[in-house]
Write a protein that holds these residues in place. Structure first.
Motif, mmCIF file in Angstrom:
data_model
loop_
_atom_site.group_PDB
_atom_site.id
_atom_site.type_symbol
_atom_site.label_atom_id
_atom_site.label_comp_id
_atom_site.label_asym_id
_atom_site.label_seq_id
_atom_site.Cartn_x
_atom_site.Cartn_y
_atom_site.Cartn_z
ATOM 1 N N HIS A 239 0.835 -1.210 0.000
ATOM 2 C CA HIS A 239 0.000 0.000 0.000
ATOM 3 C C HIS A 239 0.868 1.258 0.000
ATOM 4 N N VAL A 240 1.916 1.251 0.829
ATOM 5 C CA VAL A 240 2.817 2.400 0.914
ATOM 6 C C VAL A 240 3.549 2.615 -0.409
ATOM 7 N N ALA A 241 3.982 1.535 -1.062
ATOM 8 C CA ALA A 241 4.678 1.654 -2.348
ATOM 9 C C ALA A 241 3.761 2.267 -3.405
ATOM 10 N N MET A 242 2.500 1.892 -3.379
ATOM 11 C CA MET A 242 1.536 2.469 -4.315
ATOM 12 C C MET A 242 1.338 3.954 -4.056
ATOM 13 N N LEU A 243 1.239 4.337 -2.784
ATOM 14 C CA LEU A 243 1.086 5.753 -2.440
ATOM 15 C C LEU A 243 2.335 6.548 -2.830
ATOM 16 N N TRP A 244 3.514 5.958 -2.641
ATOM 17 C CA TRP A 244 4.778 6.607 -3.028
ATOM 18 C C TRP A 244 4.775 6.947 -4.517
ATOM 19 N N ASN A 245 4.402 5.991 -5.340
ATOM 20 C CA ASN A 245 4.376 6.228 -6.786
ATOM 21 C C ASN A 245 3.378 7.325 -7.141
ATOM 22 N N ARG A 246 2.249 7.318 -6.468
ATOM 23 C CA ARG A 246 1.226 8.345 -6.719
ATOM 24 C C ARG A 246 1.742 9.726 -6.311
ATOM 25 N N ALA A 247 2.378 9.790 -5.140
ATOM 26 C CA ALA A 247 2.873 11.070 -4.644
ATOM 27 C C ALA A 247 4.034 11.583 -5.486
ATOM 28 N N ARG A 248 4.943 10.718 -5.874
ATOM 29 C CA ARG A 248 6.077 11.140 -6.719
ATOM 30 C C ARG A 248 5.584 11.761 -8.020
ATOM 31 N N ALA A 249 4.589 11.141 -8.628
ATOM 32 C CA ALA A 249 4.046 11.675 -9.879
ATOM 33 C C ALA A 249 3.380 13.024 -9.658
ATOM 34 N N GLU A 332 -6.637 11.040 -0.540
ATOM 35 C CA GLU A 332 -5.971 12.017 0.328
ATOM 36 C C GLU A 332 -4.662 12.501 -0.291
ATOM 37 N N ILE A 333 -3.906 11.600 -0.902
ATOM 38 C CA ILE A 333 -2.674 12.000 -1.578
ATOM 39 C C ILE A 333 -2.990 12.987 -2.698
ATOM 40 N N ASP A 334 -3.999 12.699 -3.481
ATOM 41 C CA ASP A 334 -4.353 13.559 -4.617
ATOM 42 C C ASP A 334 -4.801 14.945 -4.149
ATOM 43 N N ILE A 335 -5.651 14.977 -3.135
ATOM 44 C CA ILE A 335 -6.159 16.263 -2.632
ATOM 45 C C ILE A 335 -5.022 17.082 -2.034
ATOM 46 N N ALA A 336 -4.184 16.429 -1.234
ATOM 47 C CA ALA A 336 -3.069 17.130 -0.594
ATOM 48 C C ALA A 336 -2.078 17.650 -1.617
ATOM 49 N N ALA A 337 -1.746 16.850 -2.594
ATOM 50 C CA ALA A 337 -0.790 17.272 -3.619
ATOM 51 C C ALA A 337 -1.294 18.484 -4.379
ATOM 52 N N LYS A 338 -2.557 18.481 -4.708
ATOM 53 C CA LYS A 338 -3.133 19.614 -5.430
ATOM 54 C C LYS A 338 -3.048 20.892 -4.594
#
Length: 348
Positions: A239-249, A332-338
């Motif tokens: 799960h963390v690895a998936m979130l990492w890839n999402r956040a890096r992008a 949450e990653i998407d909202i925070a990144a934006k």
């Protein structure tokens, strides 16, 4: 509130709360008392000790403490040996090293220790860095220390329950609240045959090494969190690895601080020239993230970890740390990144 500060602390797991609740209500007896209620509490403490020990190497004992800071102090001060540590260590280690007049070892731009050159009899190097997530080759470093008849201490706070802890260290410090357990309890694992002197005197309740009444509830919560971490380790890592890839992008315009391969993926420490991290945190009030270690928060000084890997003060002050884990969602990653990217753009 979107919580992205998992290196500072983690949300309490429901399973840990459930394990603690009866010992906060009816099971309040002192676990060091000889009566039936005390013996029941003592038994619960030992169950928790076994649950914590299950995530650590064989051939050692678990000493409960008030947290990893106390565990580290017990290890370093209790050894009575000269000590060295990497420049990127937690303040709990570095302050002990400074107090004892020990050596501070440099690291590379990725945060890795390449060659350990020191006459110190005890070496202290953390497994996963709390600010930049760099994973040190602890098994190799411990073996090199042993080849020189030295002891090796590992601060495994950010790794415990998230990845297997390698065999090799003589002492390992861990904490409950970084694995969805309660605050106020940690432990020091000590390899069989390693001698320590207590630096906290009194009744000697905890194996003669740590005086004071143990909290059965905190021990039970720690044990439950450790048991859950063992059961979920692979799923949590995926799960963390998936979130990492999402956040890096999502933060493609930012520069990553520290290693990108030898790194715990629940830590994304990034910088963008021209922004002020403190102001960015203030602008994004509905997102919990940080500019570095919570222990140094408010000091006004640039991170000693970022300076140790070669960043300028300006670069360090334009860096933020995003920490995520078991209960973080993709949304949450998407909202925070934006929100963070928009606030950053407004500063440039």
């Amino acid at each position: 509130m979107i919580y992205l500060d998992y290196q500072a602390t983690t949300p309490l797991a429901p399973e840990a709360f459930t394990a603690m609740e009866p010992w906060l209500k009816s099971g309040f007896a002192n676990p060091h008392s000889a009566h039936a209620a005390g013996r029941a509490a003592a038994a619960a403490v030992e169950v928790a000790r076994d649950q914590v020990a299950a995530l650590l190497p064989p051939g050692g004992r678990v000493i409960f403490t008030s947290g990893a800071t106390e565990a580290i102090n017990l290890a370093i001060l209790g050894c009575g040996l000269s000590v060295s540590a990497a420049a990127t260590e937690h303040a709990a280690v570095l302050d002990c090293v400074q107090y004892l007049g020990g050596d501070v070892l440099p690291v590379g731009t990725d945060g890795l220790v390449d060659h350990v050159k020191t006459h110190a009899a005890l070496q202290a190097i953390m497994l996963v860095n709390n600010e930049i997530g760099t994973i040190q080759p602890i098994a190799d470093l411990a073996a090199a220390a042993h080849a020189q008849n030295k002891l090796f201490l590992c601060d495994a706070v950010q790794a415990f329950g998230r990845m297997p802890i390698p065999d090799g260290p003589d002492m390992i410090a861990v904490s409950a609240h970084k694995i969805h357990g309660p605050k106020g309890i940690g432990a020091l694992w000590v390899r069989d045959g390693v001698s320590l002197a207590p630096h906290m005197l009194g009744g000697g309740q905890e194996q003669g090494m740590r005086s004071g009444t143990l909290s059965t509830a905190l021990c039970a919560g720690f044990g439950a969190a450790a048991k859950l971490a063992a059961e979920r380790m692979e799923a949590d890592a995926a799960h963390v690895a998936m979130l990492w890839n999402r956040a890096r992008a999502a933060f493609a315009d930012w520069t990553i601080n520290g290693a990108t391969t030898e790194r715990y993926k629940g830590n994304l420490n990034i910088r963008r020239d021209g922004i002020d991290a403190g102001r960015l945190i203030s602008e994004c009030r509905n997102i919990a993230f940080s500019a570095g270690s919570a222990c140094a928060s408010g000091s006004g000084r640039p991170s000693h970890v970022l300076r140790a890997i070669g960043l300028t003060d300006a670069q360090a002050k334009s860096s933020i740390r995003l920490g995520f884990g078991r209960y973080t969602t993709v949304e949450e990653i998407d909202i925070a990144a934006k929100a963070i990217n928009q606030a950053a753009e407004a500063m440039l």
